[in-house]
Design a protein around this motif. Structure first.
Motif, PDB file in Angstrom:
ATOM      1  N   CYS A  82      -1.833  -2.729   0.835  1.00 30.45           N
ATOM      2  CA  CYS A  82      -0.815  -3.116  -0.144  1.00 30.45           C
ATOM      3  C   CYS A  82      -0.482  -4.591  -0.012  1.00 30.45           C
ATOM      4  O   CYS A  82       0.246  -5.001   0.897  1.00 30.45           O
ATOM      5  CB  CYS A  82       0.448  -2.273   0.033  1.00 30.45           C
ATOM      6  SG  CYS A  82       1.742  -2.699  -1.152  1.00 30.45           S
ATOM      7  N   CYS A  86       6.128   2.024  -0.824  1.00 32.83           N
ATOM      8  CA  CYS A  86       6.702   0.704  -0.536  1.00 32.83           C
ATOM      9  C   CYS A  86       8.211   0.832  -0.365  1.00 32.83           C
ATOM     10  O   CYS A  86       8.793   0.309   0.581  1.00 32.83           O
ATOM     11  CB  CYS A  86       6.398  -0.279  -1.654  1.00 32.83           C
ATOM     12  SG  CYS A  86       4.646  -0.449  -2.037  1.00 32.83           S
ATOM     13  N   HIS A 146      -0.149   1.140   5.782  1.00 36.40           N
ATOM     14  CA  HIS A 146       0.260   0.832   4.413  1.00 36.40           C
ATOM     15  C   HIS A 146      -0.023  -0.640   4.069  1.00 36.40           C
ATOM     16  O   HIS A 146      -0.538  -0.952   3.002  1.00 36.40           O
ATOM     17  CB  HIS A 146       1.739   1.149   4.205  1.00 36.40           C
ATOM     18  CG  HIS A 146       2.228   0.771   2.836  1.00 36.40           C
ATOM     19  ND1 HIS A 146       2.051   1.581   1.745  1.00 36.40           N
ATOM     20  CD2 HIS A 146       2.844  -0.355   2.388  1.00 36.40           C
ATOM     21  CE1 HIS A 146       2.547   0.973   0.669  1.00 36.40           C
ATOM     22  NE2 HIS A 146       3.043  -0.196   1.040  1.00 36.40           N
ATOM     23  N   CYS A 206       3.382  -5.659  -0.217  1.00 37.84           N
ATOM     24  CA  CYS A 206       4.179  -5.497   0.993  1.00 37.84           C
ATOM     25  C   CYS A 206       3.819  -6.538   2.044  1.00 37.84           C
ATOM     26  O   CYS A 206       4.681  -6.958   2.815  1.00 37.84           O
ATOM     27  CB  CYS A 206       4.039  -4.080   1.563  1.00 37.84           C
ATOM     28  SG  CYS A 206       5.082  -2.896   0.669  1.00 37.84           S
TER      29      CYS A 206
HETATM   30 ZN   LIG Z   1       3.574  -1.543  -0.378  1.00 38.24          ZN
END
Ligand SMILES: [Zn+2]
Lengths: 209, 82
Positions: free
Chosen positions: B36, B6, B32, B39
């Motif tokens: 996640c 991150c 990603h 994020c």
């Molecule tokens: Zn992340």
């Protein structure tokens, strides 16, 4: 004198402007005084200062128009004068404050997201209430000057990365980096603010807009 | 956002939302993001932040009198209609 009439891309006669033609200059002032005023308010956070900077900008523009070389847009050139005037005012006010051109150490870092709250589903009316708008202004004022000017030019005035670099004498890379830092800091501030409001009951009287 | 990945992406998010990054790094970011949630929230709120400043960019209204005083100072007052 030749009859050649050079026009700027926004439709002004550069030939007339550079010859000191006051009617054409008044047209230029009318086209740009509002954006320049707003730019100054957002950099300085104060209407009286902004009005002074507005006047100084056009006084200088009239004086230096004969030196304008046409390599940038005329609007970019005006932004450049206004931004420099505003930054000089800030320097005069706080002579011992940190340099405006070089970010301080702390400003070199990306703001790591500490607030992870999803406030994006809030009603837009509430996000744009008059109280919220005031907070948006406050959040900009809390930015270090070196980040604030980049954010105002890019995200509020809508200049390109290249134009912002021309106004501030910065590389495009530096503009992108500072914009990123400014946005991440503002995201953090806004998340704190809106996240807090989401946890509250809506205020009874939201006022005007 | 404690995750190393991150942190690694953080500096690219601003250019990502502008659509200014190449395909390869976009793919990396999207991969990603798929796994996640933090994020994803950060990206959404970053976009919203930029959006809110964009829609309020015409604030504030220029107060009455500013234009008149400007024209007066520039000695252009006789040339313009009120
Ligand atoms: Zn992340």
């Amino acid at each position: 004198m030749s009859d050649e009439n050079i026009l700027t891309e926004d439709g002004f006669s550069l030939t007339a402007l550079q010859a000191g033609d006051k009617v054409e200059f008044a047209r230029l002032v009318d086209a740009y005084y509002q954006v320049i005023y707003r730019l100054a308010v957002k950099i300085l956070g104060n209407p009286q200062d902004a009005e002074d900077i507005l006047q100084e900008t056009f006084i200088k523009a009239f004086r230096y128009l004969p030196d304008f070389n046409g390599r940038s847009r005329l609007s970019t050139w005006l932004y450049r004068i206004a931004t420099n005037e505003a930054l000089m005012l800030i320097r005069r006010r706080k002579p011992d404050a940190i340099s405006i051109d070089e970010p301080r150490n702390g400003d070199e870092q990306d703001q790591e997201p500490l607030q992870i709250v999803d406030w994006c589903c809030m009603p837009e009316q509430e996000m744009l209430s008059s109280e919220s708008r005031e907070y948006l202004d406050q959040a900009i004022e809390s930015l270090p000057t070196s980040l604030r000017v980049v954010f105002v030019l890019r995200d509020i005035e809508g200049l390109s990365t290249l134009e912002t670099g021309e106004v501030l004498n910065l590389s495009e890379t530096a503009v992108k980096t500072r914009l990123s830092r400014a946005r991440l800091r503002l995201r953090e501030e806004l998340t704190r603010y809106y996240g807090d409001r989401m946890g509250r009951k809506p205020v009874a009287n939201e006022g005007g807009r | 956002m404690a995750h190393e990945n991150c942190k690694h992406l953080l500096g690219s998010l601003s250019e990502y939302i502008d659509g200014a990054l190449g395909d390869e790094i976009c793919a990396e970011i999207e991969k990603h993001l798929a796994g996640c949630e933090n994020c994803r929230v950060v990206i959404d709120s970053l976009k919203k932040t930029v959006y809110l400043y964009h829609v309020t960019s015409e604030d504030p209204q220029v107060p009455d009198g500013v234009r008149n005083r400007l024209m007066q100072r520039l000695d252009l007052k006789d040339l313009i209609d009120k």
